[in-house]
Design an enzyme around this catalytic site. Sequence first.
Site, mmCIF file in Angstrom:
data_model
loop_
_atom_site.group_PDB
_atom_site.id
_atom_site.type_symbol
_atom_site.label_atom_id
_atom_site.label_comp_id
_atom_site.label_asym_id
_atom_site.label_seq_id
_atom_site.Cartn_x
_atom_site.Cartn_y
_atom_site.Cartn_z
ATOM 1 N N ALA A 178 2.335 -2.359 5.729
ATOM 2 C CA ALA A 178 3.651 -2.951 5.476
ATOM 3 C C ALA A 178 4.014 -4.124 6.401
ATOM 4 O O ALA A 178 4.330 -5.220 5.903
ATOM 5 C CB ALA A 178 4.713 -1.856 5.520
ATOM 6 N N GLN B 64 -8.676 3.731 4.086
ATOM 7 C CA GLN B 64 -8.089 3.001 5.222
ATOM 8 C C GLN B 64 -8.217 3.806 6.514
ATOM 9 O O GLN B 64 -8.246 3.231 7.600
ATOM 10 C CB GLN B 64 -6.601 2.697 4.954
ATOM 11 C CG GLN B 64 -6.351 1.643 3.902
ATOM 12 C CD GLN B 64 -6.123 2.253 2.542
ATOM 13 O OE1 GLN B 64 -6.683 3.308 2.231
ATOM 14 N NE2 GLN B 64 -5.318 1.617 1.711
ATOM 15 N N ASP C 294 5.872 2.514 4.193
ATOM 16 C CA ASP C 294 5.975 1.215 3.516
ATOM 17 C C ASP C 294 7.408 0.878 3.137
ATOM 18 O O ASP C 294 7.751 -0.291 2.969
ATOM 19 C CB ASP C 294 5.078 1.199 2.282
ATOM 20 C CG ASP C 294 3.634 1.222 2.726
ATOM 21 O OD1 ASP C 294 3.129 2.328 2.995
ATOM 22 O OD2 ASP C 294 3.036 0.147 2.869
HETATM 23 O O1 MRU Z 1 -2.089 0.264 0.607
HETATM 24 P P1 MRU Z 1 -1.937 -0.053 2.066
HETATM 25 O O2 MRU Z 1 -3.212 0.031 2.836
HETATM 26 O O3 MRU Z 1 -1.211 -1.365 2.279
HETATM 27 O O4 MRU Z 1 -0.994 1.086 2.599
HETATM 28 C C1 MRU Z 1 -0.638 1.085 3.943
HETATM 29 C C2 MRU Z 1 0.087 2.305 4.352
HETATM 30 O O5 MRU Z 1 0.397 3.161 3.561
HETATM 31 C C3 MRU Z 1 0.514 2.380 5.783
HETATM 32 O O6 MRU Z 1 0.552 3.704 6.215
HETATM 33 C C4 MRU Z 1 1.914 1.778 5.885
HETATM 34 O O7 MRU Z 1 1.907 0.448 5.450
HETATM 35 C C5 MRU Z 1 2.455 1.832 7.228
HETATM 36 S S1 MRU Z 1 1.710 0.526 8.171
HETATM 37 C C6 MRU Z 1 2.269 0.371 9.619
#
Ligand code: MRU
Length: 368
Positions: A55, A207, A248
């Site tokens: 995010a 991730q 997010d």
């Molecule tokens: O699909 P992504 O990799 O963008 O999802 C990211 C996440 O869900 C993270 O946990 C979230 O953005 C928090 S980041 C500090």
Amino acid sequence: MKVDGKDMRPIWFDLTSKTVQVIDQRALPHKLIIKNLNTVDDTIYAIKEMVVRGAPLIGATGAFGVYISLVQKDNKGADNEYLVSECKRLKNARPTAMNLFWGVDRVLSAALQHEPYEKRVKAALDEALAITEEEAINCRKIGEYGMPIIEGISRKKNGEPVNILTHCNAGWLACIEYGTATAPIYTAFDNNINVHVWVDETRPLNQGSRLTAWELGKYGVNHTIITDNAGGHIMQHGMVDLVIVGTDRTTRAGDAANKIGTYLKALAAKDNDIPFYVALPSSTFDWDITDGIADIPIEERDPDEIRYVQGLFNGKIEKMLVPPLDSNAANHAFDVTPARLITGFITEKGVCRANQQDIMSLFPDKKK
Ligand code: MRU
């Protein structure tokens, strides 16, 4: 943060080439590839295809995207209509992370305060750079406010390792520096607190096993990758002291959207009396909504992300098909953890419980 002794961020403005550059997170941990973002199309592609993700980083990329729209080839100078429509395109790149809308709108309004083209360009770049610096500081503060939670558990365990479970990547790769969920972990580690991190692999794009494990390993933090389904089992067996995740988008009442599977971890944590914290900068709050399940848009991504797994094979990054090609697959990218399952939020203003009143006490200017 350091990568093999070199300071790195996931996004930066290169002063020599005057371009915005990013780490291509799709190739990590096997290759460190840097990409230039020269056009709004490049920027949208990078956000959509998850060259950049997480995010706060999506927010910073969107912010630089506004600057890029002003300097890209074929730009229409100080034409307001053009600028607003490019910003709209940027904001449509991904639907869930609040930071994207926040970052784009902040730079857009800074740019619109200036009529002359050169001034407009400078205002956009300055604002995007300010956002990245502020988010880095916010994450450092999240680390400082979150560290005592880990320290308290460490004291109770007489210095035995504090086992922290995290989901997805809410580390510096997802932010600018330190991360959100990882910031208290890095701060605790820097203060010689014995920590061990359970890293959910985070299917389908991994991730956790690709990015969080890479980050923690580079920093020297002890960690173990587990399958997404292992959390409940290890919680039942006393192997988890604390869960910290990112988010997010979080409503003003404390419902938090995060990577798919987070909700199940929160349910298991509740059943096992394990504290479940969500770490976030204020840019991730959606101050206009209260009901996360009804009002947070959940991205549905290409089902091929589920069908294919990616990894290193004979020195090359390859994709392989797992299920029958003609089976249906559905790729819901996020879920919402209701406030009642969240022990507290760790923010740049401090720690609070997950309810509207406590959130407002940290952010009084957001009171309606
Ligand atoms: O699909 P992504 O990799 O963008 O999802 C990211 C996440 O869900 C993270 O946990 C979230 O953005 C928090 S980041 C500090």
